[in-house]
Design an enzyme around this catalytic site. Structure first.
Site, PDB file in Angstrom:
ATOM      1  N   HIS A  40       3.637  -7.306   1.746  1.00  0.00           N
ATOM      2  CA  HIS A  40       3.026  -8.153   2.620  1.00  0.00           C
ATOM      3  C   HIS A  40       1.936  -9.120   2.017  1.00  0.00           C
ATOM      4  O   HIS A  40       1.537  -8.691   0.845  1.00  0.00           O
ATOM      5  CB  HIS A  40       2.586  -7.434   3.949  1.00  0.00           C
ATOM      6  N   HIS A  61       1.099  -1.098   0.248  1.00  0.00           N
ATOM      7  CA  HIS A  61      -0.004   0.061  -0.066  1.00  0.00           C
ATOM      8  C   HIS A  61       0.882   1.273   0.123  1.00  0.00           C
ATOM      9  O   HIS A  61       1.858   1.224   0.618  1.00  0.00           O
ATOM     10  CB  HIS A  61      -1.037   0.009   1.180  1.00  0.00           C
ATOM     11  N   ARG A  74      -1.214  -4.610  -6.047  1.00  0.00           N
ATOM     12  CA  ARG A  74      -0.892  -6.195  -6.164  1.00  0.00           C
ATOM     13  C   ARG A  74       0.413  -6.445  -6.877  1.00  0.00           C
ATOM     14  O   ARG A  74       0.405  -6.039  -8.059  1.00  0.00           O
ATOM     15  CB  ARG A  74      -2.095  -6.959  -7.018  1.00  0.00           C
ATOM     16  N   GLU A  84      -1.235  -0.338   8.209  1.00  0.00           N
ATOM     17  CA  GLU A  84      -2.169  -1.366   8.980  1.00  0.00           C
ATOM     18  C   GLU A  84      -1.630  -2.051   9.900  1.00  0.00           C
ATOM     19  O   GLU A  84      -0.266  -2.200  10.424  1.00  0.00           O
ATOM     20  CB  GLU A  84      -2.677  -2.076   7.681  1.00  0.00           C
TER      21      GLU A  84
HETATM   22 ZN    ZN Z   1      -2.604  -4.898   3.165  1.00  0.00          ZN
END
Ligand code: ZN
Length: 319
Positions: free
Chosen positions: A174, A99, A194, A116
């Site tokens: 991740h 991200h 992605r 996150e």
């Molecule tokens: Zn994520």
């Protein structure tokens, strides 16, 4: 202001399972529940109010009705509601992803970036995930490895157990592995690049769309710093508190209630409570909410105490 029970938005992504129904009491007609968005005002899936006089309002309608003071003074630093909290059931591996940070995301995607945090709720024996890189590589090598299906060799693979915590800063490559259920606390963003999808194909033989150029621009290509795994548990009458993670976007604590705990709401920030085990009763003045595993509670910002009585584990998040 009374605390409210929230009802989530569900996502039936292909990699999801059924544990959110069978283990966390989620009710949906969808066959697969990959994600439940437990605290969300995001346009891609909103939580709704499920208790009290505002039952049926979306969370954003509820905030509009009661005004920004219920978010607390710290929320003023953000252009819009800052958090998104989910339960995620990965029956299959999620794609390798990254991200962007705020600056890149606001410029290119029109929303915040995403840092996150994962709290591992369940993990089948041997289940693992990918968290950052295990070595320093160049952009060229990263791209070549993506194209040649060897990128997994440079990722930091970690076997996990329930209770493990990962703070995944924006830019960290991740992926959640299969057999893992997590509670995810994140910035309010749905921007994902992605990187690699294990060369998987859909029924028509097509790969999923990748976003390699954007991923190359935002990925941190150095080994991820070692996470400090020592955590202190602080004892209070009726409960223990364990700080899990804190960054400039959010603070997350785990509370184990045993008996009757008096907790403080405060005027700086709203609070989110996710019940991860057990049950009990939350009381704030005349509002009494029964709590059970899987429930999501929103406590408006205010100077007031509330009590939680019972035997349960809670994930408490605030900004
Ligand atoms: Zn994520």
């Amino acid at each position: 202001m009374e605390p409210i029970l929230l009802s989530p938005a569900f996502k039936d992504y292909l990699w999801g399972g059924t544990k959110l129904k069978t283990h966390f009491g989620k009710k949906s007609d969808l066959a697969i529940l990959a994600e439940s968005w437990e605290l969300s005002v995001h346009k891609d899936g909103q939580s709704t109010v499920a208790s009290g006089r505002d039952t049926g309002l979306s969370l954003s309608e509820y905030i509009k009705k009661h005004g920004d003071t219920i978010l607390g003074s710290k929320a003023k630093a953000f252009d819009y509601f800052p958090l998104l909290i989910k339960l995620i059931d990965a029956k299959d591996n999620l794609s390798i992803q990254v991200h962007p940070g705020d600056e890149y995301a606001l410029k290119n995607e029109g929303e915040y970036g995403k840092t996150e945090m994962w709290y591992i709720l369940e993990a089948e024996p041997g289940a693992s995930l990918y968290y950052g890189l295990n070595t320093t590589i160049t952009k060229e090598e990263f791209q070549k490895r993506i194209e040649e299906n060897t990128v997994l060799e440079v990722l930091n693979k970690v076997e996990v157990r329930p209770g493990d915590v990962f703070l995944i800063e924006a830019g960290t490559v991740h992926a959640i592995g299969k057999g893992i259920v997590i509670c995810e606390i994140q910035q309010n963003s749905n921007t994902t690049y992605r990187v690699y999808d294990y060369d998987r194909r859909d029924a028509a033989g097509n790969p999923r769309q990748l976003h390699i150029q954007k991923a190359l621009e935002v990925s941190d290509l150095h080994p991820v710093p070692q996470q400090d795994s020592t955590r202190e548990v602080i004892e209070y009458p009726g409960y223990t508190k364990e700080p899990l993670a804190s960054c400039r976007y959010f603070t997350v604590e785990k509370l184990e209630i045993s008996g009757k705990a008096t907790l403080a709401a405060d005027a700086d920030s709203f609070q989110s409570l996710i019940v991860t085990e057990g049950g009990g009763t939350l009381t704030l003045e005349s509002t009494v909410l029964p709590l059970k595993k899987g429930d999501s509670i929103f406590v408006p910002a205010q100077a007031a105490n509330y009590t939680v009585e019972g035997t349960c584990s809670l994930i408490l998040s605030y900004i």
